[in-house]
Design a protein around this motif. Structure first.
Motif, PDB file in Angstrom:
ATOM      1  N   GLN A 104      24.791  46.038  48.377  1.00 58.48           N
ATOM      2  CA  GLN A 104      26.166  46.404  48.690  1.00 58.48           C
ATOM      3  C   GLN A 104      26.404  47.902  48.546  1.00 58.48           C
ATOM      4  OE1 GLN A 104      29.334  43.730  47.287  1.00 58.48           O
ATOM      5  NE2 GLN A 104      30.210  45.474  46.217  1.00 58.48           N
ATOM      6  N   TYR A 157      34.338  50.977  48.323  1.00 60.06           N
ATOM      7  CA  TYR A 157      34.752  50.394  49.592  1.00 60.06           C
ATOM      8  C   TYR A 157      34.082  51.066  50.784  1.00 60.06           C
ATOM      9  CZ  TYR A 157      38.315  47.940  46.929  1.00 60.06           C
ATOM     10  OH  TYR A 157      38.965  47.117  46.034  1.00 60.06           O
ATOM     11  N   ASN A 168      26.572  42.764  51.518  1.00 59.34           N
ATOM     12  CA  ASN A 168      28.005  42.546  51.382  1.00 59.34           C
ATOM     13  C   ASN A 168      28.762  43.869  51.478  1.00 59.34           C
ATOM     14  OD1 ASN A 168      30.240  40.618  50.650  1.00 59.34           O
ATOM     15  ND2 ASN A 168      30.493  42.131  49.021  1.00 59.34           N
ATOM     16  N   GLU A 169      29.732  43.909  52.369  1.00 55.38           N
ATOM     17  CA  GLU A 169      30.601  45.074  52.515  1.00 55.38           C
ATOM     18  C   GLU A 169      32.012  44.661  52.128  1.00 55.38           C
ATOM     19  OE1 GLU A 169      30.582  47.868  56.163  1.00 55.38           O
ATOM     20  OE2 GLU A 169      32.388  46.623  56.443  1.00 55.38           O
ATOM     21  N   LYS A 170      32.550  45.294  51.100  1.00 53.59           N
ATOM     22  CA  LYS A 170      33.878  44.928  50.609  1.00 53.59           C
ATOM     23  C   LYS A 170      34.969  45.396  51.557  1.00 53.59           C
ATOM     24  CE  LYS A 170      34.950  45.502  46.312  1.00 53.59           C
ATOM     25  NZ  LYS A 170      35.124  46.118  44.976  1.00 53.59           N
ATOM     26  N   SER A 207      36.203  41.805  54.543  1.00 50.21           N
ATOM     27  CA  SER A 207      34.850  41.950  54.017  1.00 50.21           C
ATOM     28  C   SER A 207      33.854  41.387  55.029  1.00 50.21           C
ATOM     29  CB  SER A 207      34.704  41.206  52.696  1.00 50.21           C
ATOM     30  OG  SER A 207      35.550  41.746  51.710  1.00 50.21           O
ATOM     31  N   CYS A 236      29.676  39.896  55.481  1.00 47.09           N
ATOM     32  CA  CYS A 236      28.453  39.414  54.839  1.00 47.09           C
ATOM     33  C   CYS A 236      27.392  39.221  55.913  1.00 47.09           C
ATOM     34  CB  CYS A 236      28.724  38.110  54.107  1.00 47.09           C
ATOM     35  SG  CYS A 236      27.267  37.385  53.336  1.00 47.09           S
ATOM     36  N   ASN A 270      42.867  42.755  49.726  1.00 47.54           N
ATOM     37  CA  ASN A 270      43.035  43.090  48.313  1.00 47.54           C
ATOM     38  C   ASN A 270      43.976  42.155  47.567  1.00 47.54           C
ATOM     39  OD1 ASN A 270      42.836  46.149  49.723  1.00 47.54           O
ATOM     40  ND2 ASN A 270      41.504  45.754  47.973  1.00 47.54           N
ATOM     41  N   ASP A 296      36.704  41.883  43.300  1.00 49.13           N
ATOM     42  CA  ASP A 296      35.549  41.316  44.011  1.00 49.13           C
ATOM     43  C   ASP A 296      35.827  39.839  44.240  1.00 49.13           C
ATOM     44  OD1 ASP A 296      33.079  40.456  44.978  1.00 49.13           O
ATOM     45  OD2 ASP A 296      31.943  41.785  43.660  1.00 49.13           O
ATOM     46  N   ARG A 297      35.909  39.447  45.501  1.00 46.86           N
ATOM     47  CA  ARG A 297      36.252  38.068  45.837  1.00 46.86           C
ATOM     48  C   ARG A 297      35.041  37.138  45.797  1.00 46.86           C
ATOM     49  NH1 ARG A 297      39.152  35.582  51.301  1.00 46.86           N
ATOM     50  NH2 ARG A 297      38.101  33.591  51.163  1.00 46.86           N
ATOM     51  N   ILE A 347      33.258  42.569  39.101  1.00 47.60           N
ATOM     52  CA  ILE A 347      32.316  42.984  40.140  1.00 47.60           C
ATOM     53  C   ILE A 347      31.039  42.150  40.048  1.00 47.60           C
ATOM     54  CG2 ILE A 347      30.873  44.901  40.942  1.00 47.60           C
ATOM     55  CD1 ILE A 347      33.090  46.792  39.980  1.00 47.60           C
TER      56      ILE A 347
END
Length: 341
Positions: free
Chosen positions: A15, A19, A91-93, A100, A102, A250, A276-277, A316
């Motif tokens: 990652q 952001y 993974n890109e937030k 996001s 994946c 967010n 972080d979801r 995170i």
């Protein structure tokens, strides 16, 4: 301590920091994670005898993956070693209105190419109280579907409670493939965990008057989803549905429903500011497993599970690194976030 077993794929998570987008960076950070592994780590944090089962290569990266579990108290003695590689996901937030992303790179991973005969389920499940899988593992191939069915069938024969999070992943298989496979697995499941999207994608069961993208959640629709899942699989002793209303990347509203075949129990709703979801649903599953194993009544159990998951959104990485006391504090109503001295 109560023995709980989870089975799935442990992956490397790569990652960009903060952001940043993939195309902006020259370096990225690596951690480990994966649906069932996330559950296993949570349960170890809660003091259970948590066992994780997978297959990992014998090289140093495979060992690093195992070490990532051991450091949190997860028992790894049933992890099979071998194969060529460990799966990866990038993974890109997301932020604000940007979602996001994946990206999977897991083709040919050790667990995907494993032979079902490598897992001795009678030995693995000996003394276990609970067995947990998700719909991600059987999506890896026919061999893993066979392994999951054998595991669930053995668990049922041995009197071990089985939970399954439907977790549909469109990048791994089609809806038709998922429906056929999960219909077989769910014959052996005691506790089904889902959300409105997974229930629809896997079994065509829709929350008619709800639209999560617009923040519209209708309680009666979710009751209907839970009831239809129970009617489709009478062996389900409990059905849990998570309710996520996404205002943006967010900010989410987070709640859950637990159905015991007779009554519906809605949890408290949390307004989440997301750090972080990833792993939020797994944290809910782990919280539900723990609370039910502790003998909590349904209302308290779903409140406890949602509180555990709400806390995960502040951490995170894939793993929910919170204690029983932290979850109980939030579940009891203290969500102020005030500093503890």
């Amino acid at each position: 301590m109560m023995k709980v077993v989870c089975f799935g794929e442990l992956m490397i998570r790569i990652q960009p920091a903060d952001y940043y987008r993939f195309v902006q960076v020259d370096s990225m950070t690596t951690t480990f994670g994966g649906g069932e592994a996330n559950v296993s780590v949570s349960l170890a944090h809660y003091g259970l005898d948590s066992f994780y089962v997978t297959k990992l290569p014998e090289h140093e990266i495979g060992q690093a993956a195992i070490n990532s579990l051991r450091r949190y108290g997860v028992n790894t003695e049933y992890i099979v070693r071998g194969g060529q590689r460990i799966g990866i996901y990038y993974n890109e937030k997301g932020a604000s209105q940007r979602a996001s992303k994946c990206i999977y790179d897991r083709q040919g991973s050790s667990i995907q190419t494993a032979n079902p005969s490598e897992f001795n389920w009678e030995k693995i499940l000996d003394g276990a109280k609970w067995f947990h899988i998700t719909g991600i593992t059987p999506a890896l191939g026919e061999n893993m579907l066979t392994a999951c069915i054998e595991a669930c069938k053995t668990a049922q024969q041995m009197g071990v409670t089985v939970s399954c999070d439907l977790n549909y992943r469109a990048k791994l298989w089609t809806k038709t493939e998922a429906q056929k496979a999960m219909s077989e697995i769910c014959k052996y499941v005691d506790v089904c965990i889902s959300n409105e999207d997974d229930a629809f994608d896997v079994f065509g069961i829709k929350a008619q008057n709800s639209d999560t993208k617009k923040g519209i959640l209708d309680e009666e629709s979710y009751k209907s989803v839970a009831k239809q899942l129970k009617e489709k699989f009478p062996n389900f002793k409990k059905v849990a549905i998570t309710l996520r209303s996404s205002v943006n990347a967010n900010r989410n509203d987070w709640q859950a429903l637990l159905f015991d075949g007779e009554k519906y129990y809605f949890s408290k709703k949390y307004e989440l500011w997301i750090v972080d979801r990833v792993g939020g649903g797994d944290a809910f599953a782990a919280g539900l497993i723990y609370s039910l194993l502790q003998g909590m009544e349904c209302q308290k159990a779903v409140d406890w599970a949602v509180s555990a998951s709400a806390l995960k959104h502040s951490i995170i990485g894939d793993f929910n690194m919170v204690s029983v006391s932290e979850v109980e504090k939030l579940a009891s109503g203290d969500g102020s976030g005030r500093i503890q001295r």
